[in-house]
Design an enzyme around this catalytic site. Structure first.
Site, mmCIF file in Angstrom:
data_model
loop_
_atom_site.group_PDB
_atom_site.id
_atom_site.type_symbol
_atom_site.label_atom_id
_atom_site.label_comp_id
_atom_site.label_asym_id
_atom_site.label_seq_id
_atom_site.Cartn_x
_atom_site.Cartn_y
_atom_site.Cartn_z
ATOM 1 N N ARG A 115 0.819 -1.225 0.000
ATOM 2 C CA ARG A 115 0.000 0.000 0.000
ATOM 3 C C ARG A 115 0.847 1.268 0.000
ATOM 4 N NH1 ARG A 115 -5.353 -0.585 2.136
ATOM 5 N NH2 ARG A 115 -6.115 -2.601 1.485
ATOM 6 N N ARG B 289 -3.509 6.894 0.305
ATOM 7 C CA ARG B 289 -3.916 8.125 0.979
ATOM 8 C C ARG B 289 -2.864 8.780 1.869
ATOM 9 N NH1 ARG B 289 -9.353 5.521 3.064
ATOM 10 N NH2 ARG B 289 -7.890 3.791 2.987
ATOM 11 N N ASP C 5 -6.786 -3.177 -7.107
ATOM 12 C CA ASP C 5 -7.318 -3.723 -5.862
ATOM 13 C C ASP C 5 -7.641 -5.192 -6.068
ATOM 14 O OD1 ASP C 5 -8.310 -2.690 -3.068
ATOM 15 O OD2 ASP C 5 -9.717 -4.228 -3.714
ATOM 16 N N ARG D 103 -6.765 11.758 -7.249
ATOM 17 C CA ARG D 103 -7.975 10.938 -7.064
ATOM 18 C C ARG D 103 -9.241 11.780 -6.839
ATOM 19 N NH1 ARG D 103 -8.910 6.331 -4.440
ATOM 20 N NH2 ARG D 103 -10.994 7.162 -4.597
ATOM 21 N N TYR E 193 -14.567 -11.964 1.331
ATOM 22 C CA TYR E 193 -15.373 -10.791 0.943
ATOM 23 C C TYR E 193 -16.665 -11.212 0.252
ATOM 24 C CZ TYR E 193 -11.710 -7.470 2.182
ATOM 25 O OH TYR E 193 -10.803 -6.718 2.882
HETATM 26 C C1 LIG Z 1 -7.506 -6.837 1.746
HETATM 27 C C2 LIG Z 1 -7.107 -6.033 0.541
HETATM 28 C C3 LIG Z 1 -7.944 -5.120 -0.179
HETATM 29 N N1 LIG Z 1 -7.178 -4.595 -1.203
HETATM 30 C C4 LIG Z 1 -5.913 -5.130 -1.164
HETATM 31 C C5 LIG Z 1 -5.865 -6.055 -0.104
HETATM 32 C C6 LIG Z 1 -4.683 -6.902 0.234
HETATM 33 C C7 LIG Z 1 -3.654 -6.099 0.915
HETATM 34 C C8 LIG Z 1 -3.898 -5.896 2.384
HETATM 35 O O1 LIG Z 1 -3.997 -6.889 3.106
HETATM 36 O O2 LIG Z 1 -3.925 -4.728 2.784
HETATM 37 C C9 LIG Z 1 -4.793 -4.906 -2.084
HETATM 38 C C10 LIG Z 1 -4.500 -3.541 -2.519
HETATM 39 N N2 LIG Z 1 -5.338 -2.468 -2.588
HETATM 40 C C11 LIG Z 1 -4.670 -1.406 -3.080
HETATM 41 C C12 LIG Z 1 -3.351 -1.810 -3.413
HETATM 42 C C13 LIG Z 1 -2.439 -0.873 -4.167
HETATM 43 C C14 LIG Z 1 -1.091 -1.089 -4.400
HETATM 44 C C15 LIG Z 1 -0.188 -0.695 -3.259
HETATM 45 O O3 LIG Z 1 0.288 0.475 -3.242
HETATM 46 O O4 LIG Z 1 0.116 -1.556 -2.403
HETATM 47 C C16 LIG Z 1 -3.227 -3.140 -3.039
HETATM 48 C C17 LIG Z 1 -2.012 -4.057 -3.125
HETATM 49 C C18 LIG Z 1 -5.190 -0.045 -3.304
HETATM 50 C C19 LIG Z 1 -6.271 0.416 -2.426
HETATM 51 N N3 LIG Z 1 -7.403 -0.259 -2.070
HETATM 52 C C20 LIG Z 1 -8.196 0.547 -1.304
HETATM 53 C C21 LIG Z 1 -7.556 1.799 -1.152
HETATM 54 C C22 LIG Z 1 -8.123 2.993 -0.418
HETATM 55 C C23 LIG Z 1 -9.222 3.600 -1.233
HETATM 56 C C24 LIG Z 1 -9.053 5.064 -1.492
HETATM 57 O O5 LIG Z 1 -7.924 5.584 -1.569
HETATM 58 O O6 LIG Z 1 -10.100 5.705 -1.703
HETATM 59 C C25 LIG Z 1 -6.362 1.746 -1.871
HETATM 60 C C26 LIG Z 1 -5.347 2.834 -2.066
HETATM 61 C C27 LIG Z 1 -9.510 0.169 -0.770
HETATM 62 C C28 LIG Z 1 -9.523 -1.114 -0.032
HETATM 63 N N4 LIG Z 1 -9.501 -2.350 -0.619
HETATM 64 C C29 LIG Z 1 -9.468 -3.322 0.363
HETATM 65 C C30 LIG Z 1 -9.472 -2.662 1.630
HETATM 66 C C31 LIG Z 1 -9.451 -3.349 2.967
HETATM 67 C C32 LIG Z 1 -9.491 -1.263 1.368
HETATM 68 C C33 LIG Z 1 -9.407 -0.120 2.369
HETATM 69 C C34 LIG Z 1 -10.709 0.544 2.638
HETATM 70 C C35 LIG Z 1 -10.467 1.895 3.263
HETATM 71 O O7 LIG Z 1 -9.800 1.984 4.312
HETATM 72 O O8 LIG Z 1 -10.938 2.889 2.687
HETATM 73 C C36 LIG Z 1 -9.357 -4.770 0.083
#
Ligand SMILES: Cc1c2[nH]c(c1CCC(=O)O)Cc1[nH]c(c(CCC(=O)O)c1C)Cc1[nH]c(c(CCC(=O)O)c1C)Cc1[nH]c(c(C)c1CCC(=O)O)C2
Length: 357
Positions: A40, A44, A89, A53, A164
């Site tokens: 990640r 943000r 994602d 974004r 999920y």
């Molecule tokens: C479980 C999981 C998800 N998504 C992902 C996982 C596995 C990694 C982990 O265990 O953290 C994988 C993921 N999601 C995202 C990445 C981007 C690449 C990176 O920089 O690592 C990666 C590798 C972008 C994202 N995916 C998400 C964001 C945030 C959304 C935003 O910026 O509006 C990003 C940058 C959304 C997301 N998507 C998911 C979650 C739990 C969330 C967070 C929700 C929140 O707190 O708002 C599911």
């Protein structure tokens, strides 16, 4: 196309990428410095991310190749990390096959109609490369811009995707998921097998477009005991990892709270096992066994402490990793939104200059 058929520029770039510290560490070869990237790392915590974004939903941004490429580049430019991770994602391939889902800010993926019956399973059709055309396009742009910096592609592992889909959203106890796993083992096995097919295709698309490594995220599988993991999850994860074995790119396998599962996650076929902060890396190496590199494992919350404390904890990680065959420094889980980006940049610099041999 063999390496020799490539135009000169691309050939040089390809071999420079191959010789990068990140890929060398994945292959357990000696490195000039410990390579580092952050799960990640895009997102943000970066003001430049929030800016691009603005007014665009998370899922829409994943489907916009120029924007996804720009977001992927941001942490590489800012932190000087040793690898980029493709901005997407884990639910993108599910959206691409028509599952009605959204990513809710501050919550995570939410599924309109959860998958819990055999009839529901029919909604999980095969993924085709055309379904995710924007992935190949974004990765094409990225490999041109990244130069010798490798790009990591990724996917969610079958268990984490299933959690999920079956729960309908994020879950603490995975109650519906476990009810299905224990209550209807055949339906569960079929569900995970379907997800393994989809995930395997999603990873292949990324590798064929130019990703130099892949990470399979089984973020929530730490909720399981080893015997259940072996019986109900390992076959599907092994199928995914096996589906991309012939490309020869390193396969990283990671989960949170998986201290008791590290050996089995290695057995599933990973070249690199990701470790969270709960198990020191020397102990993790004993659990995983020889022949695999490790990735990790600074507690992300340590980044909120003063610099001297971050450095002391980082030093502990580097010393625990000193005897490993291959080590890629990372956090034990992802960067969180409130993290100070400057603290992350300082951490990269610290790891690069304090590699323990
Ligand atoms: C479980 C999981 C998800 N998504 C992902 C996982 C596995 C990694 C982990 O265990 O953290 C994988 C993921 N999601 C995202 C990445 C981007 C690449 C990176 O920089 O690592 C990666 C590798 C972008 C994202 N995916 C998400 C964001 C945030 C959304 C935003 O910026 O509006 C990003 C940058 C959304 C997301 N998507 C998911 C979650 C739990 C969330 C967070 C929700 C929140 O707190 O708002 C599911």
């Amino acid at each position: 196309m063999s390496a020799n058929d490539r135009p000169m520029g691309q050939q040089t770039k390809t071999s420079a990428t191959h010789e990068s510290a990140f890929l060398k560490a994945c292959r357990r070869e000696p490195v000039p410095h410990t390579p580092v990237w952050f799960m990640r790392q895009a997102g943000r915590s970066l003001p430049e991310y929030l800016k691009v974004r603005e007014g665009i939903s998370m899922l829409d941004s994943c489907m916009m190749p120029e924007l996804a490429a720009e977001i992927t580049m941001q942490p590489v430019r800012r932190h000087k990390v040793d690898a980029a991770v493709y901005f997407s994602d884990i639910v993108v391939p599910l959206k691409a096959i028509g599952i009605d889902l959204d990513i809710k800010p501050g919550v995570g993926p939410v599924i309109a109609e959860p998958i819990r019956t055999r009839a529901d399973l029919a909604r999980l059709r095969d993924l085709t490369p055309e379904d995710v055309w924007y992935v190949a396009e974004a990765i094409g742009l990225l490999t041109a811009e990244l130069g010798s910096t490798p790009l990591i592609g990724f996917a969610g592992a079958p268990f984490t995707l299933a959690s999920y889909l079956v729960e309908g959203g994020p879950s603490r106890n995975h109650e519906h998921t476990k009810a299905l796993m224990y209550g209807d083992p055949q339906l569960w096995a079929d569900l995970l097998d379907r997800l393994a097919e989809i995930t395997g295709t999603f990873l292949k698309v990324q590798i064929e477009a130019g990703a130099s490594a892949v990470q399979l995220f089984d973020s929530w599988v730490g909720a399981l005991a080893p015997a259940d993991y072996r019986r109900s999850v390992l076959p599907a994860s092994a199928k995914v990892l096996d589906a991309v074995a012939s490309y020869g790119v390193p396969r990283i396998h990671f989960g949170v709270g998986t201290g008791e599962l590290l050996g089995l996650m290695g057995e599933a076929g990973a070249d690199v096992v990701g470790v969270d902060w709960r198990v020191p890396l020397d102990e993790a190496a004993r659990r995983v066994g020889p022949g695999k590199a490790l990735q990790g494992n600074l507690d992300p919350s340590v980044l909120f402490a003063p610099t001297a404390a971050v450095e002391a904890k980082t030093q502990e990680v580097l010393e625990a990793a000193a005897g490993l065959e291959g080590h890629i420094f990372n956090l034990g889980h992802g960067v969180t939104p409130n993290m100070d980006p400057d603290a992350l940049s300082r951490l990269v610099e610290y790891v690069h200059t304090n590699t323990v041999r």
